[in-house]
Scaffold this active site. Structure first.
Site, short mmCIF file in Angstrom:
data_model
loop_
_atom_site.label_atom_id
_atom_site.label_comp_id
_atom_site.label_asym_id
_atom_site.label_seq_id
_atom_site.Cartn_x
_atom_site.Cartn_y
_atom_site.Cartn_z
N HIS A 18 0.82 -1.23 0.00
CA HIS A 18 0.00 0.00 0.00
C HIS A 18 0.85 1.27 0.00
CE1 HIS A 18 0.46 -0.50 4.35
NE2 HIS A 18 -0.49 -1.41 4.43
N ALA A 52 1.64 4.01 5.68
CA ALA A 52 2.54 3.33 6.62
C ALA A 52 3.99 3.30 6.14
CB ALA A 52 2.05 1.91 6.94
N ARG A 56 14.71 15.17 -0.90
CA ARG A 56 16.10 14.73 -0.72
C ARG A 56 16.20 13.26 -0.34
NH1 ARG A 56 16.79 20.01 1.01
NH2 ARG A 56 16.40 19.47 3.17
N ASP A 75 -9.44 3.52 -3.06
CA ASP A 75 -10.83 3.65 -2.60
C ASP A 75 -11.26 5.11 -2.48
OD1 ASP A 75 -9.35 4.41 -0.43
OD2 ASP A 75 -10.43 3.20 1.04
N GLY A 76 -10.37 6.04 -2.86
CA GLY A 76 -10.71 7.46 -2.79
C GLY A 76 -10.59 8.00 -1.38
N HIS A 111 -8.03 6.29 1.23
CA HIS A 111 -6.69 6.04 1.74
C HIS A 111 -5.61 6.80 0.97
CE1 HIS A 111 -8.66 2.90 4.00
NE2 HIS A 111 -7.57 2.80 4.71
N ASP A 171 -7.24 -4.11 0.44
CA ASP A 171 -6.83 -4.07 1.85
C ASP A 171 -8.09 -4.07 2.74
OD1 ASP A 171 -5.05 -4.14 3.93
OD2 ASP A 171 -4.55 -2.03 3.88
ZN ZN Z 1 -0.85 -2.56 6.08
#
Ligand code: ZN
Length: 414
Positions: A234, A238, A245, A271-272, A274, A296
């Site tokens: 994803h 995360a 830089r 999904d618009g 995330h 996900d």
């Molecule tokens: Zn994850």
């Protein structure tokens, strides 16, 4: 389906007509021929075998796409793959069956960071299966964690995250998972392991190594790719944010420090919610051949609007997503694969072919199964989806057999 003249060969041949098919990166007006669950070469059929259709299916001018492949789905329809090992077999059957309505014909059940004892109970139960009348096929497990960053844990329980930088043998990693037999993808943070030992070993065993839930910089990520990592979990979520830089993992999309014959794929939750559409466009325009749409999704996917319980957590499902009740905290994706494809096309302005290949060809290439799935090439498995021009799923087929029909479902409700 109507019966026509029979052919000389024993197995019946089905001709899907009045359709447009996604073939060799184009949508062309062509019939699709199927026998023994595989897609047939019509030239061979006509000129060498002198065969004919035993059955014909009128596709009513639909687009035929290969079946969708979801490489990251944590659960759906009230089922969570990372908990309740006692009812997991039933849960997998439910999800496999219900995903057909969304055009998904195969998927990788995803297990988030868990304890070794939980892995021992769960992983042996999630076996690879061929799709069938009873549901989508399972292409192996996607293990997300536990070798990830505590700083980028997302919804993963921090107390179960492990650091394997000091482990001195690969076998100790296998000990955590108990067995890698049913595993296709492992998401790990490269800083939490010895790259040369762990990533090389996993990829040599045929496991796709995906980088995610990480604070790795670009240099480390490039090192991981040189040792066999081929996927980013994803993208944008995360991981370190893009910085000019040190662009972090996002920099892999345009890196010139990785082998030229390596394609780095990246999962996107389109999904618009995330990912901002502008970020989706940046990634896609920089590296269109690497995008892999994933849902996900969590157990709340498929629930109607309202309040539901996921384990002990109360979740409000709205039109926009699933939130912890009474808060604006996203509790995970409730996106379906067909809606992600439509959103991706709308947000990026890409072609229908490009939108569909992000959910078919690319995940198949990532898993190196493109000779079997993800295309309508001759000899591949006849898993496919009939779509209208707005990419709504009308019918789903596995091995050439109809396993879901929108019209039939609608009539059931009347
Ligand atoms: Zn994850």
């Amino acid at each position: 389906m109507s019966k026509t003249m029979s052919s000389r060969v024993k197995s019946p041949i089905t001709q899907f007509r009045n359709c447009r098919i996604l073939y060799q990166h184009a949508i062309i007006r062509e019939d699709l021929w199927v026998r023994d669950g595989k897609i047939l070469n019509p030239e061979w059929l006509f000129f060498i075998e002198k065969g004919h259709a035993d059955f014909q299916v009128d596709c009513k001018d639909c687009i035929i796409s290969p079946g969708f492949i979801d490489t990251q789905i944590n659960g759906a329809f009230g089922v969570d793959f990372s908990s309740n090992p006692e009812s997991l077999a039933k849960g997998l059957a439910t999800v496999s069956k219900k995903l057909l309505a969304h055009g998904v014909t195969s998927y990788c059940p995803t297990v988030i960071t868990s304890s070794p004892s939980m892995y021992k109970k769960i992983l042996p139960q999630i076996k690879r299966t061929c799709g069938s009348r009873t549901g989508a096929g399972i292409l192996g497990i996607h293990l997300e964690g536990p070798f990830i960053s505590k700083e980028k844990n997302g919804a993963h329980p921090v107390e179960l995250i492990k650091d394997c930088t000091n482990l001195n043998s690969f076998e100790q990693i296998e000990d955590v998972y108990h067995s890698l037999d049913n595993v296709s993808i492992v998401t790990l943070a490269p800083e939490s392991c010895q790259i040369s030992k762990v990533i090389s070993k996993l990829s040599n065993k045929g496991v796709v190594v995906s980088l995610g839930h990480t604070v790795a910089n670009l240099t480390m990520a490039e090192d991981a790719v040189r040792h066999g990592a081929t996927y980013i979990t994803h993208l944008f979520n995360a991981m370190l944010p893009f910085h000019h830089r040190d662009p972090g993992l996002v920099g892999l999309l345009t890196s010139d420090e990785i082998p030229t014959d390596t394609t780095v794929f990246y999962g996107m939750i389109a999904d618009g919610i995330h990912t901002n559409p502008a970020a989706l466009r940046i990634a896609y325009r920089a590296h269109p051949n690497g995008i892999v749409l994933v849902t996900d999704a969590i157990a709340a996917m498929g629930f109607p609007r309202g309040t539901h319980y996921l384990g002990s957590v109360s979740v409000d499902v709205t039109d926009n997503g699933a939130y912890v009740t009474g808060t604006q905290v996203l509790s995970g994706s409730i996106a379906t694969m067909d809606s992600c494809i439509r959103h991706f096309k709308h947000a990026t302005g890409c072609t229908t072919v490009e939108a569909l290949e992000a959910a078919t060809l690319h995940p198949a290439q990532l898993l190196t199964i493109q000779h079997l799935k993800g295309t309508l090439d001759y000899g591949t498995e006849a898993d496919f989806v009939l779509l209208d021009d707005d990419l709504n799923v009308k019918q789903t087929f596995i091995a050439g057999e109809k396993v879901w029909d929108n019209e039939r479902e609608n009539n059931k409700g009347n």
